[in-house]
Structures are given as C-alpha cells and as structure tokens.
Design a protein around this motif. Structure first.
Motif, PDB file in Angstrom:
ATOM      1  N   ARG A 101      -9.206  -6.321  -5.627  1.00 16.10           N
ATOM      2  CA  ARG A 101      -8.843  -6.563  -4.230  1.00 16.10           C
ATOM      3  C   ARG A 101      -7.892  -5.449  -3.779  1.00 16.10           C
ATOM      4  O   ARG A 101      -7.961  -4.965  -2.672  1.00 16.10           O
ATOM      5  CB  ARG A 101      -8.141  -7.917  -4.103  1.00 16.10           C
ATOM      6  CG  ARG A 101      -7.824  -8.308  -2.666  1.00 16.10           C
ATOM      7  CD  ARG A 101      -7.160  -9.680  -2.588  1.00 16.10           C
ATOM      8  NE  ARG A 101      -5.765  -9.621  -2.986  1.00 16.10           N
ATOM      9  CZ  ARG A 101      -4.740  -9.485  -2.130  1.00 16.10           C
ATOM     10  NH1 ARG A 101      -4.951  -9.393  -0.839  1.00 16.10           N
ATOM     11  NH2 ARG A 101      -3.499  -9.425  -2.552  1.00 16.10           N
ATOM     12  N   THR A 102      -6.992  -5.074  -4.652  1.00 17.74           N
ATOM     13  CA  THR A 102      -6.019  -4.028  -4.327  1.00 17.74           C
ATOM     14  C   THR A 102      -5.950  -3.065  -5.503  1.00 17.74           C
ATOM     15  O   THR A 102      -6.473  -3.359  -6.580  1.00 17.74           O
ATOM     16  CB  THR A 102      -4.610  -4.612  -4.126  1.00 17.74           C
ATOM     17  OG1 THR A 102      -4.081  -4.960  -5.412  1.00 17.74           O
ATOM     18  CG2 THR A 102      -4.635  -5.834  -3.243  1.00 17.74           C
ATOM     19  N   PHE A 103      -5.316  -1.937  -5.296  1.00 18.53           N
ATOM     20  CA  PHE A 103      -5.104  -1.021  -6.416  1.00 18.53           C
ATOM     21  C   PHE A 103      -3.645  -0.975  -6.806  1.00 18.53           C
ATOM     22  O   PHE A 103      -3.127   0.069  -7.174  1.00 18.53           O
ATOM     23  CB  PHE A 103      -5.618   0.372  -6.060  1.00 18.53           C
ATOM     24  CG  PHE A 103      -7.080   0.359  -5.792  1.00 18.53           C
ATOM     25  CD1 PHE A 103      -7.954  -0.089  -6.766  1.00 18.53           C
ATOM     26  CD2 PHE A 103      -7.584   0.744  -4.579  1.00 18.53           C
ATOM     27  CE1 PHE A 103      -9.312  -0.130  -6.516  1.00 18.53           C
ATOM     28  CE2 PHE A 103      -8.931   0.712  -4.318  1.00 18.53           C
ATOM     29  CZ  PHE A 103      -9.806   0.272  -5.294  1.00 18.53           C
ATOM     30  N   ARG A 104      -2.994  -2.099  -6.700  1.00 11.98           N
ATOM     31  CA  ARG A 104      -1.617  -2.088  -7.145  1.00 11.98           C
ATOM     32  C   ARG A 104      -1.613  -1.925  -8.662  1.00 11.98           C
ATOM     33  O   ARG A 104      -2.547  -2.316  -9.343  1.00 11.98           O
ATOM     34  CB  ARG A 104      -0.949  -3.395  -6.724  1.00 11.98           C
ATOM     35  CG  ARG A 104      -0.842  -3.401  -5.207  1.00 11.98           C
ATOM     36  CD  ARG A 104       0.007  -4.512  -4.724  1.00 11.98           C
ATOM     37  NE  ARG A 104      -0.731  -5.324  -3.775  1.00 11.98           N
ATOM     38  CZ  ARG A 104      -0.262  -6.473  -3.300  1.00 11.98           C
ATOM     39  NH1 ARG A 104       0.879  -6.950  -3.725  1.00 11.98           N
ATOM     40  NH2 ARG A 104      -0.957  -7.153  -2.429  1.00 11.98           N
ATOM     41  N   GLU A 158      17.868  -9.560  -7.882  1.00 13.04           N
ATOM     42  CA  GLU A 158      17.221 -10.461  -6.921  1.00 13.04           C
ATOM     43  C   GLU A 158      16.160  -9.709  -6.110  1.00 13.04           C
ATOM     44  O   GLU A 158      15.020 -10.178  -5.954  1.00 13.04           O
ATOM     45  CB  GLU A 158      18.317 -11.028  -6.002  1.00 13.04           C
ATOM     46  CG  GLU A 158      17.880 -12.104  -5.056  1.00 13.04           C
ATOM     47  CD  GLU A 158      18.956 -12.403  -3.994  1.00 13.04           C
ATOM     48  OE1 GLU A 158      18.598 -12.901  -2.923  1.00 13.04           O
ATOM     49  OE2 GLU A 158      20.144 -12.105  -4.235  1.00 13.04           O
ATOM     50  N   VAL A 159      16.533  -8.523  -5.614  1.00 12.74           N
ATOM     51  CA  VAL A 159      15.596  -7.738  -4.810  1.00 12.74           C
ATOM     52  C   VAL A 159      14.427  -7.262  -5.679  1.00 12.74           C
ATOM     53  O   VAL A 159      13.261  -7.319  -5.262  1.00 12.74           O
ATOM     54  CB  VAL A 159      16.317  -6.548  -4.136  1.00 12.74           C
ATOM     55  CG1 VAL A 159      15.321  -5.601  -3.475  1.00 12.74           C
ATOM     56  CG2 VAL A 159      17.328  -7.061  -3.121  1.00 12.74           C
ATOM     57  N   ALA A 162      11.851  -9.923  -6.197  1.00 10.58           N
ATOM     58  CA  ALA A 162      11.001 -10.114  -5.015  1.00 10.58           C
ATOM     59  C   ALA A 162       9.956  -9.009  -4.922  1.00 10.58           C
ATOM     60  O   ALA A 162       8.785  -9.246  -4.614  1.00 10.58           O
ATOM     61  CB  ALA A 162      11.864 -10.137  -3.759  1.00 10.58           C
ATOM     62  N   LEU A 163      10.396  -7.801  -5.211  1.00  9.36           N
ATOM     63  CA  LEU A 163       9.535  -6.620  -5.160  1.00  9.36           C
ATOM     64  C   LEU A 163       8.458  -6.700  -6.239  1.00  9.36           C
ATOM     65  O   LEU A 163       7.291  -6.380  -6.010  1.00  9.36           O
ATOM     66  CB  LEU A 163      10.422  -5.413  -5.424  1.00  9.36           C
ATOM     67  CG  LEU A 163       9.945  -4.051  -5.033  1.00  9.36           C
ATOM     68  CD1 LEU A 163       9.887  -3.941  -3.526  1.00  9.36           C
ATOM     69  CD2 LEU A 163      10.925  -3.011  -5.580  1.00  9.36           C
ATOM     70  N   VAL A 166       5.441  -9.090  -5.710  1.00 11.69           N
ATOM     71  CA  VAL A 166       4.317  -8.574  -4.931  1.00 11.69           C
ATOM     72  C   VAL A 166       3.811  -7.254  -5.523  1.00 11.69           C
ATOM     73  O   VAL A 166       3.103  -6.503  -4.860  1.00 11.69           O
ATOM     74  CB  VAL A 166       4.671  -8.442  -3.427  1.00 11.69           C
ATOM     75  CG1 VAL A 166       4.744  -9.821  -2.779  1.00 11.69           C
ATOM     76  CG2 VAL A 166       5.979  -7.701  -3.202  1.00 11.69           C
ATOM     77  N   VAL A 168       5.040  -4.247  -6.426  1.00  9.21           N
ATOM     78  CA  VAL A 168       5.275  -2.976  -5.741  1.00  9.21           C
ATOM     79  C   VAL A 168       5.977  -1.958  -6.638  1.00  9.21           C
ATOM     80  O   VAL A 168       5.427  -0.912  -6.929  1.00  9.21           O
ATOM     81  CB  VAL A 168       6.061  -3.179  -4.427  1.00  9.21           C
ATOM     82  CG1 VAL A 168       6.466  -1.852  -3.823  1.00  9.21           C
ATOM     83  CG2 VAL A 168       5.197  -3.943  -3.436  1.00  9.21           C
ATOM     84  N   ALA A 181      17.889   1.829  -1.762  1.00 10.91           N
ATOM     85  CA  ALA A 181      16.521   2.314  -1.939  1.00 10.91           C
ATOM     86  C   ALA A 181      15.725   1.361  -2.803  1.00 10.91           C
ATOM     87  O   ALA A 181      16.256   0.735  -3.719  1.00 10.91           O
ATOM     88  CB  ALA A 181      16.524   3.705  -2.564  1.00 10.91           C
ATOM     89  N   VAL A 182      14.454   1.265  -2.478  1.00 10.78           N
ATOM     90  CA  VAL A 182      13.531   0.380  -3.144  1.00 10.78           C
ATOM     91  C   VAL A 182      12.304   1.223  -3.509  1.00 10.78           C
ATOM     92  O   VAL A 182      11.774   1.939  -2.670  1.00 10.78           O
ATOM     93  CB  VAL A 182      13.159  -0.761  -2.179  1.00 10.78           C
ATOM     94  CG1 VAL A 182      11.969  -1.527  -2.665  1.00 10.78           C
ATOM     95  CG2 VAL A 182      14.347  -1.684  -1.959  1.00 10.78           C
ATOM     96  N   ALA A 184       8.555   2.340  -4.362  1.00 19.10           N
ATOM     97  CA  ALA A 184       7.130   2.014  -4.254  1.00 19.10           C
ATOM     98  C   ALA A 184       6.403   3.092  -5.057  1.00 19.10           C
ATOM     99  O   ALA A 184       6.629   3.218  -6.263  1.00 19.10           O
ATOM    100  CB  ALA A 184       6.675   1.962  -2.805  1.00 19.10           C
ATOM    101  N   ILE A 185       5.600   3.916  -4.405  1.00 22.67           N
ATOM    102  CA  ILE A 185       4.768   4.846  -5.154  1.00 22.67           C
ATOM    103  C   ILE A 185       5.504   6.103  -5.612  1.00 22.67           C
ATOM    104  O   ILE A 185       5.040   6.818  -6.497  1.00 22.67           O
ATOM    105  CB  ILE A 185       3.542   5.243  -4.303  1.00 22.67           C
ATOM    106  CG1 ILE A 185       2.413   5.684  -5.218  1.00 22.67           C
ATOM    107  CG2 ILE A 185       3.891   6.298  -3.293  1.00 22.67           C
ATOM    108  CD1 ILE A 185       1.140   5.982  -4.499  1.00 22.67           C
ATOM    109  N   GLU A 186       6.675   6.365  -5.041  1.00 18.95           N
ATOM    110  CA  GLU A 186       7.337   7.643  -5.320  1.00 18.95           C
ATOM    111  C   GLU A 186       7.924   7.722  -6.726  1.00 18.95           C
ATOM    112  O   GLU A 186       8.238   8.811  -7.208  1.00 18.95           O
ATOM    113  CB  GLU A 186       8.435   7.900  -4.283  1.00 18.95           C
ATOM    114  CG  GLU A 186       9.694   7.034  -4.421  1.00 18.95           C
ATOM    115  CD  GLU A 186       9.537   5.645  -3.830  1.00 18.95           C
ATOM    116  OE1 GLU A 186       8.388   5.230  -3.575  1.00 18.95           O
ATOM    117  OE2 GLU A 186      10.548   4.960  -3.631  1.00 18.95           O
TER     118      GLU A 186
END
Lengths: 267, 267
Positions: A101-104, A158-159, A162-163, A166, A168, A181-182, A184-186
C-alpha cells in the motif's frame, strides 16, 4: 563444512560487526553487497562477496543460492534517498512493490523479507548474532543528565513513539522542551544538523525503535559518527532505546562522549 | 463609539485579512505589533498600532489596555526560531513560562492566552471574524488528483494526525507512498523545500490542524507564497484540512494553482 549465513550488506559499520561476530561463532559468512552502499573492504572478513544493485531482489536471491545460503541477515543502511532515485528494480522487486500500500521503510522491508522467504532464503535478525552491540539501559557515558535534559528525553520519546507508530522516522531532537527536528527521509544526521541550524546548540537527540518494528531489519543505530555530527550541530545528549538500538563501536563511542562532555543514555 | 477589537499581529497576510474583515464589520481595530514580525504597512488599515518585542507579555497587555481593548485576537506567524533565540521575556512572560511543562506551540499559546485573560484581555478566534478564509471541503483548484496522489494525501493525513497529537508540526510531504518530510520547528516552507531536495519533484503537501488545536491561534495557513515554495521544490498537490486551514488570498491561490497545473484540495 561449517554452517553458512548470508549477509545482505548495506553501508556503515554493522555489516563488519555482524561478520566478526558470526565468524567468531564459527559461521561461514557469504555477503551480497549492495552497490553504492556496502564497503568493499568487508571482503577481507568474510568467505565470499558478490555485488548487486539496489532494487535487484531476484539478483540477491540468486546470489545467495549460488553460495548455498538459505538463511541470511540484512545489516547496514541503505540510503533511502538514493534507493528512491537510483534503484533499478528487477521483476522480483516489482512484484514486492506491487503488493504494497505504501513504501514506508518497515512495510517495504517486511515485503522484501517475505519475498526472499518464498524463494527459499529465510531472513533472521543480525542481533541474534551480535547481541552485545545493543544499548544497555541507564547512564552509559559522559555527564549525568540535568533535569531539563531528562525532560527533553521524555518529550523526545513521546514524539518518537508517535512518529514510529506511523512508520516515519526514528530520530527526534528536543531542546528546552521544544521539538526542533523530526526525521523523515533525510536520515538521522541531516535531522541532527537541521536541529542545530534552527535551534542552536544544546539539543537532546532521541532515537527510538518503531513500536511495530520488525527487529530483523532497520534497528536504530548510533556510533562515533553520530557523535561527530552532534558535535558539529551542538547537540549534547544522545538517548537511545535500550535493547533495541545498535551501538556501533560502543567503546569508542563512550570514550568520545567522555572527551567531548556529551552524555549517552539508554532508556 | 464603535466596538473595539485588539489584534496581536505577527507576520504574514492574516493580520491584514483580519483587519479588513473586522473593519468591514464596523469594528475599530487596535494593533499590538510584534517587533520583527508584523508588517508596518498594516497601520494604514487600522485605528492604531503600537510595537512590542516578542516575549513582552505585560507590554502587550498594557498596550491593549491603553487603547481600551478588552477583547483581542492573535493573528499572523511568530518565527519560532527567532522567538527562541531573540525573545526578551518580561516578568509576565516568565510567569507564563514558569507554569509550563513544555514550550510546544499549542501549550505556550494557551498559557499566553490564559495570562492575558487574568489581566483583563480576552483572546478570541480571528476566524470568528474572517470565516470566509477557511478552506472548503473538496476539490478547490487545478487538476483532479490521481489515484496515487489521493493515497499520498491519506498517508499525509494519518502522519500529520500523529504529529499533531504530540503538538509538533502541521505539515507533511508525501510522494509515492513515502513520507519525505515532517515539519517541526523549521516551518512549512523549509519542510517543503527539504522534501524536494531529498525526494525530487512530485510531492504532495498535506497540512492538518492538531487534534487538540485551540482554534484561537496558530491555525494552519497556506497561500500564494506556499504555492511558490511548492513550485521551487517541485511539489504538485496542496491538501489542507477543510474548515480549519486559513487560505490567504484564496482567489489568487486558486488562479496561480491553475496556471501552474497544481492541485489544491480540502479534505
């Protein structure tokens, strides 16, 4: 003939640590090395090494089978950025992709592992062989955390939870109660650098495994290079999830932290 | 004497839109402008304008009371980066800060609003006056979304909800099922640019209100400038939460989207 174990090798130190540990346990290590990711000098430490391009799922299976490997680990990073833009998927990879469904990250890796298994190569966790590299719980190196730093670790956890829920990223940088900063792909390093750029020095870097993480792949990892990036960005604390984060060259990491006055904790 | 309304003005277009709407409704608008954030040309549209430095909570209250204002809105952005490094907190601000566990945006803004209220200045929602600027539900401009783009919007919404639940950011960029960038302190524009840099063109930008958002402040906002940043970064779709996102200069936004071949949707 000694037992064979395959290693699908990405970048970084983990393929080396795994190879050393597996060899010390009397295993014959056969590497399938990802082009543009794996380090060629790994060959000196293993029984064989073949190169494949990222995205060549059938090529990987074939390479393992050529060496009589039916059990393998995936270890080391695969530049997600490069894999998006430069991968040359083969039929196997396209079949894997078609089922998603996704490419996570996590879903993709599970899909790849499932596909390998249907082709007769079982994927197991590298940490089954190199348990000693997993972070322990508690204060690991450097100064004790201040109250505000402990609070920042709690916020980061905690953050990151949550991340991770999902699927990420695994890294969060917090300072004085503010999430700077959070990831993702970087990737971790760019995330740490951005936090320094926007929030100034004093950041607390928190790494946390996704709650749904399949521990066979993509465990959070940190090592002396992470500390070097933190130094450049002005971050002072590295907090990693105990039992689920690979510490690369832990002794060097701890002695560097001590020298730099940085804290390392497992929570 | 007509009814007075205060406006604590940050940067961007929203203070202008609010002032116009309030004036059209027969209200006398008295602005307290945040130094380094608000636009001086706002003065041409309002009854009075006084400048205060970011962090001067008591200064803000005093400025409003000097003008006989007991009800005010907060509108426009406050560069979170600048406010961290350059704010000069006064006693009121320190009292607000002392009562917080964290300085995440929403909690901080609630704290500020509570403090103002104890001092006799009630904080209300700017959108009570400028409802027309809130995004409608459905297809708003540009080409219809493709199937993959719709799926990316769904992923972005899910991730943004998780992010919002821990009060981090409001923007997520997704492409082909991959979460490219997640906003923390760097702001929407930097988040969109990073996604383009690491993931190439074709991104879907999703903005979502935090589930716990106090709609009196810090609603997600997007406008022609957002579209310009998207153009630079190669993003193609802007998906915003209907009823909870402020569209700045919506007509211009929609016509620009049409010209550029970008899609704008409210969900």
């Amino acid at each position: 003939m000694s037992e064979r174990i395959g290693l699908l090798a990405g970048n970084g130190r983990l393929p080396f640590l795994f190879s050393q540990a597996a060899k010390a346990q009397g295993l014959e290590v056969h590497v399938v090395a990802l082009d543009g990711e794996a380090d060629a000098s790994l060959l000196a430490h293993v029984a064989s090494m073949q190169w494949v391009k990222v995205g060549q799922a059938d090529g990987i299976v074939k390479a393992f089978k050529n060496k009589g490997v039916s059990k393998a680990v995936m270890a080391g990073g695969v530049g997600r950025i490069r894999s998006l833009t430069q991968a040359r998927p083969d039929v196997g990879m396209l079949k894997i992709a078609a089922g998603m469904r996704t490419f996570r990250d996590d879903e993709l890796l599970r899909g790849i592992a499932r596909y390998f298994e249907t082709k007769g190569v079982q994927i197991v966790a590298p940490t089954d062989y190199v348990k000693s590299v997993l972070a322990q719980k508690g204060h690991l190196a450097g100064p004790a955390l201040t109250g505000p730093q402990q609070r920042d670790v709690e916020i980061g956890r905690e953050v990151a939870a949550a991340l991770g829920a999902v699927d990420v990223g695994q890294t969060v940088v917090v300072k004085d109660g503010v999430v700077l900063a959070v990831e993702a792909i970087e990737g971790t390093d760019a995330c740490i650098r951005r936090a320094g750029q926007f929030g100034g020095p004093g950041g607390v870097v928190v790494k946390r495994c996704k709650p749904t993480q399949d521990v066979r792949f993509d465990l959070p990892a940190a090592g002396p290079v992470t500390l070097e990036v933190m130094r450049e960005a002005g971050a002072k604390v590295l907090a990693v999830e105990a039992g689920k984060t690979v510490l690369l060259d832990a002794e060097l990491l701890f002695s560097d932290a001590l020298k730099l006055g940085f804290s390392v904790v497992g929570y």
